[in-house]
Design a protein around this motif. Structure first.
Motif, PDB file in Angstrom:
ATOM      1  N   LEU A 204      50.245  52.194  89.386  1.00  0.00           N
ATOM      2  CA  LEU A 204      50.176  52.312  90.832  1.00  0.00           C
ATOM      3  C   LEU A 204      49.185  53.392  91.247  1.00  0.00           C
ATOM      4  CD1 LEU A 204      51.183  51.430  93.591  1.00  0.00           C
ATOM      5  CD2 LEU A 204      53.049  53.074  93.355  1.00  0.00           C
ATOM      6  N   CYS A 205      49.222  54.546  90.597  1.00  0.00           N
ATOM      7  CA  CYS A 205      48.280  55.620  90.916  1.00  0.00           C
ATOM      8  C   CYS A 205      46.848  55.179  90.649  1.00  0.00           C
ATOM      9  CB  CYS A 205      48.614  56.881  90.124  1.00  0.00           C
ATOM     10  SG  CYS A 205      50.143  57.661  90.657  1.00  0.00           S
ATOM     11  N   GLU A 206      46.633  54.521  89.532  1.00  0.00           N
ATOM     12  CA  GLU A 206      45.298  54.008  89.217  1.00  0.00           C
ATOM     13  C   GLU A 206      44.881  52.973  90.253  1.00  0.00           C
ATOM     14  OE1 GLU A 206      44.337  50.854  86.064  1.00  0.00           O
ATOM     15  OE2 GLU A 206      43.799  52.750  85.083  1.00  0.00           O
ATOM     16  N   PHE A 207      45.809  52.103  90.626  1.00  0.00           N
ATOM     17  CA  PHE A 207      45.542  51.034  91.582  1.00  0.00           C
ATOM     18  C   PHE A 207      45.058  51.594  92.912  1.00  0.00           C
ATOM     19  CE2 PHE A 207      47.059  48.213  94.985  1.00  0.00           C
ATOM     20  CZ  PHE A 207      46.450  47.028  94.628  1.00  0.00           C
ATOM     21  N   TRP A 208      45.789  52.564  93.462  1.00  0.00           N
ATOM     22  CA  TRP A 208      45.447  53.068  94.789  1.00  0.00           C
ATOM     23  C   TRP A 208      44.323  54.095  94.774  1.00  0.00           C
ATOM     24  CZ3 TRP A 208      46.762  50.294  98.634  1.00  0.00           C
ATOM     25  CH2 TRP A 208      47.963  49.616  98.654  1.00  0.00           C
ATOM     26  N   ASN A 209      44.261  54.948  93.761  1.00  0.00           N
ATOM     27  CA  ASN A 209      43.375  56.103  93.829  1.00  0.00           C
ATOM     28  C   ASN A 209      42.011  55.946  93.168  1.00  0.00           C
ATOM     29  OD1 ASN A 209      45.196  57.684  95.326  1.00  0.00           O
ATOM     30  ND2 ASN A 209      46.350  58.110  93.472  1.00  0.00           N
ATOM     31  N   LYS A 210      41.881  55.069  92.226  1.00  0.00           N
ATOM     32  CA  LYS A 210      40.603  54.928  91.539  1.00  0.00           C
ATOM     33  C   LYS A 210      39.767  53.859  92.249  1.00  0.00           C
ATOM     34  CE  LYS A 210      38.632  54.344  86.968  1.00  0.00           C
ATOM     35  NZ  LYS A 210      38.916  53.967  85.585  1.00  0.00           N
ATOM     36  N   PRO A 211      38.699  54.285  92.930  1.00  0.00           N
ATOM     37  CA  PRO A 211      37.881  53.311  93.668  1.00  0.00           C
ATOM     38  C   PRO A 211      37.457  52.143  92.781  1.00  0.00           C
ATOM     39  CG  PRO A 211      37.209  55.526  94.222  1.00  0.00           C
ATOM     40  CD  PRO A 211      38.188  55.641  93.078  1.00  0.00           C
ATOM     41  N   GLY A 212      37.626  50.955  93.334  1.00  0.00           N
ATOM     42  CA  GLY A 212      37.229  49.745  92.639  1.00  0.00           C
ATOM     43  C   GLY A 212      38.372  48.995  91.981  1.00  0.00           C
ATOM     44  N   VAL A 213      39.444  49.707  91.582  1.00  0.00           N
ATOM     45  CA  VAL A 213      40.550  49.056  90.883  1.00  0.00           C
ATOM     46  C   VAL A 213      41.316  48.132  91.835  1.00  0.00           C
ATOM     47  CG1 VAL A 213      42.728  49.406  89.636  1.00  0.00           C
ATOM     48  CG2 VAL A 213      40.755  50.866  89.152  1.00  0.00           C
ATOM     49  N   ALA A 214      41.755  48.673  92.969  1.00  0.00           N
ATOM     50  CA  ALA A 214      42.491  47.857  93.933  1.00  0.00           C
ATOM     51  C   ALA A 214      41.612  46.751  94.486  1.00  0.00           C
ATOM     52  CB  ALA A 214      43.027  48.733  95.059  1.00  0.00           C
ATOM     53  N   GLU A 215      40.359  47.087  94.750  1.00  0.00           N
ATOM     54  CA  GLU A 215      39.430  46.087  95.278  1.00  0.00           C
ATOM     55  C   GLU A 215      39.261  44.923  94.296  1.00  0.00           C
ATOM     56  OE1 GLU A 215      38.203  50.014  97.205  1.00  0.00           O
ATOM     57  OE2 GLU A 215      39.042  49.371  95.320  1.00  0.00           O
TER      58      GLU A 215
END
Length: 165
Positions: A9-20
């Motif tokens: 979840l932290c990677e998903f929301w905070n690392k630009p490009g992952v959620a996108e």
């Protein structure tokens, strides 16, 4: 040890490009249909290698034309702007710090769906029902939790919302 779900979840929301990339892994109309109709209060992460399940029949408050409208807008701009809002929450809190202990001093009623992912966020229910919310909003007249409603409660349960207002 941090649970894998929290790390993801932290990677998903905070690392630009992952959620996108997650949201971009399906066509925009399908993503909008899923996002607008989801009744699961957990974060909207698309598990890798799975098909995104969407309802075969839309709820009465949502039309295919609505889906196509939203999809046409998000397919032009993408989802980065929305994600950046959440990525900037620490900055937002910092900028609004001088007002952090201010009370909302107008009569208020709080209406939320029991399936809203914000309501189900860790600590939210305790704050809302445990006295913290009332302390910050001393003229809070009522907290209404509408069963079976998610984040788009004003559309999902329009008549019920109107009756409370």
């Amino acid at each position: 040890m941090v649970p894998l779900a929290v790390t993801r979840l932290c990677e998903f929301w905070n690392k630009p490009g992952v959620a996108e990339a997650d949201f971009g892994s399906v066509d925009t109309a399908t993503m909008m249909k899923k996002f607008l109709t989801m009744k699961d209060p957990s974060p909207p992460i698309i598990p890798k290698g799975t098909l995104l399940a969407t309802p075969e029949i839309l709820p009465s408050w949502l039309t295919e034309e609505d889906i196509e409208y939203f999809a046409s807008k998000f397919s032009k701009t993408g989802f980065t702007g929305g994600f950046n809002y959440y990525r900037a929450l620490d900055l937002t809190w910092e900028l609004t710090g001088p007002w952090s202990r201010g009370e909302i001093k107008v009569p208020a009623k709080f209406i939320v769906g029991d399936l809203d992912l914000v309501y189900d966020f860790p600590g939210a229910k305790e704050y809302i029902h445990g006295g913290g919310f009332k302390k910050d909003v001393p003229l809070l007249e009522d907290v209404v939790v509408i069963e079976g409603a998610a984040h788009f409660i004003n559309q999902e349960k329009a008549d019920e919302i109107s009756s409370h207002l």
